[in-house]
Design an enzyme around this catalytic site. Sequence first.
Site, short mmCIF file in Angstrom:
data_model
loop_
_atom_site.label_atom_id
_atom_site.label_comp_id
_atom_site.label_asym_id
_atom_site.label_seq_id
_atom_site.Cartn_x
_atom_site.Cartn_y
_atom_site.Cartn_z
N ASP A 45 -1.15 -3.11 -14.43
CA ASP A 45 -2.35 -1.75 -15.11
C ASP A 45 -1.98 -0.58 -14.42
OD1 ASP A 45 -3.24 -4.20 -16.12
OD2 ASP A 45 -5.14 -3.59 -16.02
N ASP A 49 -0.54 -8.48 -11.05
CA ASP A 49 -1.48 -8.09 -12.23
C ASP A 49 -1.81 -6.84 -11.83
OD1 ASP A 49 -3.33 -8.87 -14.01
OD2 ASP A 49 -4.93 -9.09 -12.10
N ASP A 60 0.81 -1.26 0.09
CA ASP A 60 0.03 0.20 0.17
C ASP A 60 0.67 0.97 -0.14
OD1 ASP A 60 0.70 -0.84 2.37
OD2 ASP A 60 -1.16 -0.46 3.39
#
Length: 345
Positions: A239, A235, A211
Amino acid sequence: MNLANVSMRKAVLIPGDGIGPEITDAVIGVLDAAGVAIEWDRHYAGLAALDDSGDVLPQATIDAITRHKVALKGPCTTPVGEGFASVNVRLRKTFNLYAAVRPVRNLPGVETRYQNVDLVIVRENTEGLYSGVENEVTPGVVMSMKVATETGCRRIAHWAFRYATQRKRKKITVFHKANIMKMTDGLFLRMAENAHKKDYPNIRYESAIIDAGCMRLVQDPSQFDVLLLENLYGDVVSDLCAGFVGGLGVVPGANFGETEAIFEAVHGSAPDIAGRNVANPLALLMSAVMMLNYLTENEGDEAFGQAAERIRAAYDRALTDGEKTRDLGGTLDTDQFAQAVVQRL
Ligand code: ATP
C-alpha cells in the site's frame, strides 16, 4: 470480435464484495471488447457467498479453481466477529499460493510526487503473522504467533530470484527486522542470502532493516528493483508503494502457487465508495492483463499476450488523454473509464 469459432479457455471469475462487482463488470467489458477468448465460470466468495452457501469460501468455488487453475478475483470481505477466517488467507492457504507479486510503476498521464518508479513487490503469502495462530495466555494477555519455515522461506526466495532472472531485473532487496526477530526474520534473511550466493549470484542482492528501508523508499523509490518481503511487511509496503504511483486504484497483483494462480488488485473492497460507480477498475484490469500474459507464458497461446498488449496500450492512451477516474484527479465513472479504454483498443 466474433468469438463463435474460437476455442474458449475457461477461467474462474469471482466478483467479490463492495466495489468488486462494479469493477469486475467493467473489466470483463474491456476483455470482451478486446476479443479475449475466455469463458468465465462465475463463482462467489466473501460476503457474496455467505447467504447461499453458509460459508465465505464455498466448496464449489474451490472446485472451480482446482478445475480451471486460474481465477480473476474481485476484493472479498470477511465478516468480523462471526467466526470466519479471512477468505483471502484461506484461498492462499488452500491453493498454497505462496508468492504474491505486485508490480508498481508510474503510469503515463498520472502525475505523482515520484518519477521513474518501476519496482516489483514479492510477498510471501502463507506464513508470518498470517498463521492465524492466536491465543489468550491468561485474561488480559493475548499472543499471535509468527511462523517461518525453512521450506517456506527458501521457496519464496528462489521464486523471487527466478522471477528477477526471467524478467531481467537486476537487484533484489529484502526488508526484514532480523535484529529483533532473530529467528523468524533471521531465517527469511538467511534463505534469501543462500539463494543469492548458491544459485543466483548474477542478481544483485541487498538487505535493509525495514524501518530504514521504508525511509529509503520514500526518499527515492527508483533505487529499488525487486523487493522481497515476508507476509505482513509485504502487505504494508504494497500500500505504501501504491502511494508512489497514484494509489490503490492502479496497482495490480497476482498470487502464484505450484499449479494455480489467482489474479487480484492490491486494494480491498472499499466499502466507503461501493455501489456508486466511482471506483477505479484499472488495478483489476491490470491484474487481468497479468493473467493474460501468464496464460501465454504458461500455456503458449500467443493470443492472450497479444490481447494483453492491446489492452495495456489502450489504457495507457486513455490515461495520457486525461481520461481518468476521480481517485486520479479525473471525473470519469467506473464504466466511463472502461468505455474510454474500449474506444482505444
Ligand atoms: P482492506 O482491509 O480489505 O484492505 P480497506 O477499506 O482497508 O480494506 P481498501 O478497500 O483497499 O482498504 O481501501 C482503502 C482506501 O482506498 C479507501 O478510501 C478506498 O475508497 C480507496 N480505494 C481502494 N480501491 C480503490 C479503487 N479501485 N478506486 C478508488 N479508490 C479506491
